[in-house]
Motif scaffolding. Structure first.
Motif, short mmCIF file in Angstrom:
data_model
loop_
_atom_site.label_atom_id
_atom_site.label_comp_id
_atom_site.label_asym_id
_atom_site.label_seq_id
_atom_site.Cartn_x
_atom_site.Cartn_y
_atom_site.Cartn_z
N TYR A 1 0.99 -1.47 -0.46
CA TYR A 1 -0.21 -0.05 0.05
C TYR A 1 1.27 1.56 0.12
O TYR A 1 1.82 1.54 0.83
N ALA A 2 0.52 2.33 -0.80
CA ALA A 2 1.87 3.06 -1.36
C ALA A 2 3.14 2.88 -1.09
O ALA A 2 3.35 2.66 -1.95
N ASP A 3 3.82 3.29 -0.27
CA ASP A 3 4.94 3.30 -0.13
C ASP A 3 5.59 1.68 1.11
O ASP A 3 6.77 2.02 0.71
N ASN A 4 4.80 1.07 1.11
CA ASN A 4 5.16 0.35 2.13
C ASN A 4 4.56 -0.92 1.66
O ASN A 4 3.69 -1.52 1.29
N LEU A 5 5.26 -2.42 2.69
CA LEU A 5 4.70 -3.05 2.37
C LEU A 5 3.50 -3.11 3.90
O LEU A 5 4.71 -3.55 4.93
N GLN A 6 2.80 -4.26 3.57
CA GLN A 6 2.34 -4.32 5.01
C GLN A 6 2.34 -5.98 5.47
O GLN A 6 1.41 -6.50 4.87
#
Length: 460
Positions: A423-428
């Protein structure tokens, strides 16, 4: 007589295998930042709006399972015409001080309870009282209704890239994707064509099994079911769950991908491998042989029908190299194993992949039988799934989505599940484990950071 809408076997297996100890639903935890102009009744107003609008609920979220006599016991779907929105949509508040810790404890409890089969198989929880001017939502839906990719598709349709967009419809009110034809594909010619195509596909399954066995004999990196060592994850589980979640920068993981020529998923698997090795070493429970991960593979790109419902997932097995101390060697082992596994599926149809994957997953159906898990070697050690997300920030009624963390399903003999989405600039990362058999689950989050730093030092 009206035609009974029978449930596909790939969906009904999740109802057949469900018990109090084995809830079969997937979930999602979303964190939002409250809008600047949000008043103290912001969530309360949203809640009352949601429960008041029963008419907009789409057919998918009105489906209720049943087993009519005329279907000879096979599961089918029926429509619930008395939907109780106050049951499905709930408003909760965290106890003070409203930290992420309290949020994860609440989410763990919610994820461990069964969905009511007398109602449509989904719930949506609005959660207020989270510190930092935030709130959260937790949703769960039965795996018989949709898989993780499907639920993410629907969740994204209910969000907007424009923060000024208000009155966004909830997930259950979003209409399904447009279809090129109004035909339901149930006419005599369509059925005959479907049977012919299915028979041709299934005829290719046995040659595919033989081919994969030959690959396993030729290539050391290949993995077959039941080659996994026994570990603390491969035990019978209870119904209670524990959930841990954290986000990592996509840029850090992409830097390793660019430096090594690997895929993003290879880097994620290596990150998990290092974390699992450290975690098991801390517990004095690291097997001498490498852990084997089952990695789901979405088949929707291979299929003409991309409807966001049902299940369309294959599986590959990947050697995680947890017996290797050197992170670079582990990474090479993972990359080679994943490449061989993907090549073995490249020329198969979606149905053939599903059938082959079903053989890999079949032992999970027998796991609840007393003694089965203890007496048989595990087909693999855990499931690690990477579900593609969205690259840009999203909003729901003016509230910015800060993070979205997936919750999945532990099974008997598979007490830990790791699911990741972007999501966006991250891995969740979302870690779902059996509360009794996976101790100190949150420590894996620390080990994931240590593993990523270790990979950066080894490859950059």
């Amino acid at each position: 007589m009206a035609r009974i809408p029978l449930m596909p076997v790939t969906d009904s297996m999740f109802l057949i295998g469900e018990s109090r100890e084995h809830p079969m639903h997937v979930g999602g935890l979303q964190l939002y930042t409250l809008p600047d102009d949000a008043g103290p009744d912001y969530l309360s107003r949203i809640y009352h709006t949601l429960v008041a609008d029963e008419q907009s609920v789409q057919p998918l979220f009105r489906r209720r399972p049943r087993r009519p006599v005329s279907s000879l016991g096979q599961w089918s779907w029926t429509t619930d015409h008395q939907l109780d929105m106050e049951y499905h949509v709930r408003l909760s508040a965290l106890p003070r001080p409203g930290r992420v810790r309290e949020l994860l404890e609440l989410t763990s409890r919610l994820h461990g309870s069964l969905l009511d089969r007398h109602r449509p198989l989904w719930e949506f929880h609005l959660i207020e009282g989270l510190e930092g001017n935030r709130f959260a939502t937790y949703s769960k839906v039965h795996h018989a209704l949709m898989d993780g990719v499907s639920s993410l598709i629907l969740a994204n349709r209910a969000l907007s890239a424009d923060p000024s967009t208000m009155d966004m419809p909830p997930v259950w009110a979003v209409p399904p994707m447009d279809r090129p034809s109004t035909s339901d594909g149930s006419g005599p010619l369509a059925v005959l064509e479907s049977l012919r195509s299915t028979a041709a596909d299934l005829a290719g399954v046995l040659p595919a099994v033989v081919k994969n066995a030959n690959i396993a004999l030729r290539e050391q990196a290949s993995v077959l079911p039941f080659q996994a060592p026994r570990s603390i994850f491969n035990v019978q589980i209870t119904g209670a769950r524990r959930f841990a979640a954290q986000a990592w920068s996509v840029d850090r993981i992409k830097s390793i991908r660019r430096a090594t020529g690997a895929t993003l998923n290879d880097v994620v698997l290596a990150m998990c491998s290092g974390a699992l090795r450290r975690y098991l070493l801390d517990l004095g429970a690291l097997p001498d042989r490498p852990l084997i991960a089952m990695v789901p593979v979405s088949l929707r790109a291979k299929q003409k029908n991309t409807e966001a419902s049902g299940n369309s997932v294959g599986a590959i097995l990947v050697n995680l190299g947890t017996d290797l101390e050197d992170p670079a060697e582990r990474f090479t082992q993972i990359q080679s194993s994943a490449q061989v596994a993907k090549r073995s599926l490249a020329e198969l149809s979606p149905l053939q992949i599903l059938a082959l994957s079903g053989m890999t997953m079949a032992p999970l159906a027998f796991a609840p039988i007393p003694g089965f898990v203890k007496l048989t070697p595990p087909p693999f050690n855990l499931i690690i799934s990477n579900v593609p997300g969205v690259p840009k920030p999203l909003y729901w009624n003016g509230a910015r989505l800060q993070g979205m963390y997936p919750l999945s399903i532990p099974y008997d003999g598979q007490a830990l599940n790791i699911t990741i989405t972007s999501y966006a600039d991250n891995l969740q990362f979302g870690l779902t484990g059996c509360r009794r058999n996976v101790p100190h689950l949150q420590r894996l989050l620390v080990h994931l950071e240590e593993s990523l730093s270790e990979l950066e030092k080894a490859t950059l």
